[in-house]
Design a protein around this motif. Structure first.
Motif, PDB file in Angstrom:
ATOM      1  N   LYS A  89       0.597   7.505 -11.173  1.00 16.98           N
ATOM      2  CA  LYS A  89       0.203   8.294 -12.408  1.00 16.98           C
ATOM      3  C   LYS A  89       1.156   9.259 -12.560  1.00 16.98           C
ATOM      4  N   GLN A  90       1.598   9.980 -11.791  1.00 19.89           N
ATOM      5  CA  GLN A  90       2.504  11.074 -12.066  1.00 19.89           C
ATOM      6  C   GLN A  90       3.909  10.603 -12.122  1.00 19.89           C
ATOM      7  N   ALA A  91       4.392   9.512 -11.689  1.00 21.21           N
ATOM      8  CA  ALA A  91       5.681   9.249 -11.597  1.00 21.21           C
ATOM      9  C   ALA A  91       6.105   8.868 -13.090  1.00 21.21           C
ATOM     10  N   ASN A  92       7.677   8.859 -13.412  1.00 21.43           N
ATOM     11  CA  ASN A  92       8.168   8.782 -14.430  1.00 21.43           C
ATOM     12  C   ASN A  92       8.866   7.571 -14.447  1.00 21.43           C
ATOM     13  N   VAL A  93       9.386   6.864 -13.196  1.00 26.61           N
ATOM     14  CA  VAL A  93       9.807   5.682 -12.939  1.00 26.61           C
ATOM     15  C   VAL A  93       9.444   5.212 -11.539  1.00 26.61           C
ATOM     16  N   ILE A  94       9.008   3.917 -11.443  1.00 28.56           N
ATOM     17  CA  ILE A  94       8.762   3.478 -10.107  1.00 28.56           C
ATOM     18  C   ILE A  94       9.430   2.384  -9.602  1.00 28.56           C
ATOM     19  N   ILE A  95       9.873   2.556  -8.176  1.00 29.60           N
ATOM     20  CA  ILE A  95      10.779   1.444  -7.705  1.00 29.60           C
ATOM     21  C   ILE A  95       9.687   0.834  -6.641  1.00 29.60           C
ATOM     22  N   VAL A  96       9.586  -0.490  -6.695  1.00 28.43           N
ATOM     23  CA  VAL A  96       8.727  -1.068  -5.955  1.00 28.43           C
ATOM     24  C   VAL A  96       9.599  -2.139  -5.011  1.00 28.43           C
ATOM     25  N   ILE A  97       9.415  -2.193  -3.688  1.00 29.38           N
ATOM     26  CA  ILE A  97      10.058  -2.928  -2.798  1.00 29.38           C
ATOM     27  C   ILE A  97       9.298  -3.594  -1.788  1.00 29.38           C
ATOM     28  N   ALA A  98       9.514  -5.099  -1.777  1.00 27.21           N
ATOM     29  CA  ALA A  98       8.709  -5.854  -1.009  1.00 27.21           C
ATOM     30  C   ALA A  98       9.272  -7.080  -0.768  1.00 27.21           C
ATOM     31  N   GLY A  99       8.870  -7.622   0.541  1.00 25.20           N
ATOM     32  CA  GLY A  99       9.536  -9.161   0.803  1.00 25.20           C
ATOM     33  C   GLY A  99       8.290  -9.875   0.807  1.00 25.20           C
ATOM     34  N   MET A 100       8.486 -11.045   1.520  1.00 22.87           N
ATOM     35  CA  MET A 100       7.349 -11.782   1.869  1.00 22.87           C
ATOM     36  C   MET A 100       6.973 -12.495   0.645  1.00 22.87           C
ATOM     37  N   GLU A 101       5.980 -12.439  -0.067  1.00 27.78           N
ATOM     38  CA  GLU A 101       5.756 -12.759  -1.370  1.00 27.78           C
ATOM     39  C   GLU A 101       6.047 -12.108  -2.624  1.00 27.78           C
ATOM     40  N   GLY A 102       6.337 -10.933  -2.313  1.00 26.49           N
ATOM     41  CA  GLY A 102       6.856  -9.873  -3.231  1.00 26.49           C
ATOM     42  C   GLY A 102       5.676  -9.634  -4.237  1.00 26.49           C
ATOM     43  N   ALA A 103       4.123  -9.541  -3.914  1.00 29.86           N
ATOM     44  CA  ALA A 103       3.305  -9.584  -4.951  1.00 29.86           C
ATOM     45  C   ALA A 103       2.818  -7.998  -5.136  1.00 29.86           C
ATOM     46  N   LEU A 104       3.728  -6.960  -4.364  1.00 28.53           N
ATOM     47  CA  LEU A 104       3.387  -5.533  -4.743  1.00 28.53           C
ATOM     48  C   LEU A 104       3.719  -5.311  -6.096  1.00 28.53           C
ATOM     49  N   ALA A 105       4.820  -5.801  -6.656  1.00 29.40           N
ATOM     50  CA  ALA A 105       5.540  -5.272  -7.881  1.00 29.40           C
ATOM     51  C   ALA A 105       4.558  -5.512  -9.243  1.00 29.40           C
ATOM     52  N   SER A 106       4.035  -6.780  -9.082  1.00 26.76           N
ATOM     53  CA  SER A 106       3.052  -7.090 -10.120  1.00 26.76           C
ATOM     54  C   SER A 106       1.717  -6.313 -10.282  1.00 26.76           C
ATOM     55  N   VAL A 107       1.238  -6.044  -8.818  1.00 27.65           N
ATOM     56  CA  VAL A 107       0.096  -5.139  -8.781  1.00 27.65           C
ATOM     57  C   VAL A 107       0.262  -3.873  -9.338  1.00 27.65           C
ATOM     58  N   VAL A 108       1.464  -3.227  -9.162  1.00 25.69           N
ATOM     59  CA  VAL A 108       1.808  -1.932  -9.448  1.00 25.69           C
ATOM     60  C   VAL A 108       2.210  -1.916 -10.753  1.00 25.69           C
ATOM     61  N   GLY A 109       2.675  -2.960 -11.368  1.00 28.14           N
ATOM     62  CA  GLY A 109       3.050  -2.959 -12.964  1.00 28.14           C
ATOM     63  C   GLY A 109       1.718  -3.087 -13.750  1.00 28.14           C
ATOM     64  N   GLY A 110       0.622  -3.655 -13.100  1.00 30.10           N
ATOM     65  CA  GLY A 110      -0.559  -3.728 -13.741  1.00 30.10           C
ATOM     66  C   GLY A 110      -1.488  -2.356 -13.645  1.00 30.10           C
ATOM     67  N   LEU A 111      -0.902  -1.412 -13.063  1.00 30.39           N
ATOM     68  CA  LEU A 111      -1.590   0.006 -13.115  1.00 30.39           C
ATOM     69  C   LEU A 111      -0.978   1.124 -13.578  1.00 30.39           C
ATOM     70  N   THR A 112       0.299   1.031 -14.197  1.00 31.47           N
ATOM     71  CA  THR A 112       1.026   1.785 -14.655  1.00 31.47           C
ATOM     72  C   THR A 112       1.693   1.597 -15.988  1.00 31.47           C
ATOM     73  N   ASP A 113       1.675   2.492 -17.079  1.00 29.70           N
ATOM     74  CA  ASP A 113       2.535   2.479 -18.206  1.00 29.70           C
ATOM     75  C   ASP A 113       3.881   2.818 -17.915  1.00 29.70           C
ATOM     76  N   LYS A 114       4.460   3.045 -17.024  1.00 28.48           N
ATOM     77  CA  LYS A 114       5.760   3.470 -16.726  1.00 28.48           C
ATOM     78  C   LYS A 114       6.701   2.369 -16.166  1.00 28.48           C
TER      79      LYS A 114
END
Length: 252
Positions: free
Chosen positions: A173-198
């Motif tokens: 919530k505090q961050a201004n920009v978020i970098i999400v780094i993942a291998g395997m199926e890469g699902a983390l980016a979608s989850v984080v994208g659904g949690l933030t307006d940044k």
């Protein structure tokens, strides 16, 4: 040509000792330095705010040394060589003894802004799915830091144990920009994208078993994300993510 040289040319033009045509010709000439193996872009710092970054992979240690030294003598900003090895660093030290090497991030760098007070109100957050993604994350972290940003990291908080991610909701919530780094199926980016307006910058990594296809599976998952505001850079491209995050962060 250094920034102060351009200032002197403009002063000479204003004083009437240099014609407009002569000033334009002097600035336009030799915007890069020709070497036998490279052409160094010394105007990049004026255009983009940071000197040219060296991609060390495929270059000999001597070539990296000479390019690094050329940038060192023609610029004021921080210097960076990505995908570097120890033998590259050993050569760079011959001409730039204050250079540093981060083995995990595979970066040779010169931090000329050590005393710079970075804006804590506009922070870049880096999240990784697993510990195996940390080398790419460290490349992103150090890149963003050297571009003048405050960076926070939260590693090993992937969806396989999603409660670990939720423990970092205050940082998200505090961050201004978020970098999400993942291998395997890469699902983390979608989850984080659904949690933030940044804005979220997703980095697929080549971490995973055979069907991950060296990061292609994660890349396609991130490109197909249903979460709003998720952009994607190339596989293992921590540098690209760090540079883009910095540009977004400074748009304020």
């Amino acid at each position: 040509m250094k920034e102060e040289d351009i200032v002197k040319l403009l002063q000479a033009y204003k004083a009437g000792t240099l014609s407009e045509a002569e000033a334009v010709r002097s600035i336009a000439e030799v915007p890069f330095e020709e070497m036998k193996f490279a052409e160094i872009d010394h105007h990049r710092e004026l255009r983009q705010g940071m000197p040219e970054v060296i991609y060390a992979a495929g270059k000999t240690p001597a070539q990296v040394r000479d390019i690094f030294y050329s940038l060192y003598t023609h610029s004021k900003g921080n210097l960076l060589a990505t995908r570097a090895r120890q033998e590259h660093y050993d050569k760079v030290l011959e001409k730039v003894p204050e250079a540093q090497f981060d083995e995990t991030a595979r970066l040779i760098y010169l931090d000329r802004d050590k005393s710079l007070e970075r804006d804590s109100e506009h922070e870049i957050l880096i999240l990784t799915a697993g510990t195996s993604d940390v080398p790419v994350a460290e490349e992103a972290r150090l890149t963003a830091y050297l571009f003048g940003n405050k960076v926070r990291t939260c590693y090993d908080c992937g969806v396989a144990g999603i409660h670990r991610l939720f423990a970092h909701l205050p940082e998200i919530k505090q961050a201004n920009v978020i970098i999400v780094i993942a291998g395997m199926e890469g699902a983390l980016a979608s989850v984080v994208g659904g949690l933030t307006d940044k804005p979220v910058i997703a980095v697929p990594t080549s971490v995973g078993y055979g069907a991950s296809f060296q990061g292609v599976a994660a890349l396609l998952s991130m490109l197909n994300s249903c979460a709003m505001g998720v952009s994607v850079v190339n596989i293992d491209n921590g540098f690209g993510a760090g540079a883009l995050a910095s540009k977004i962060n400074k748009l304020r």
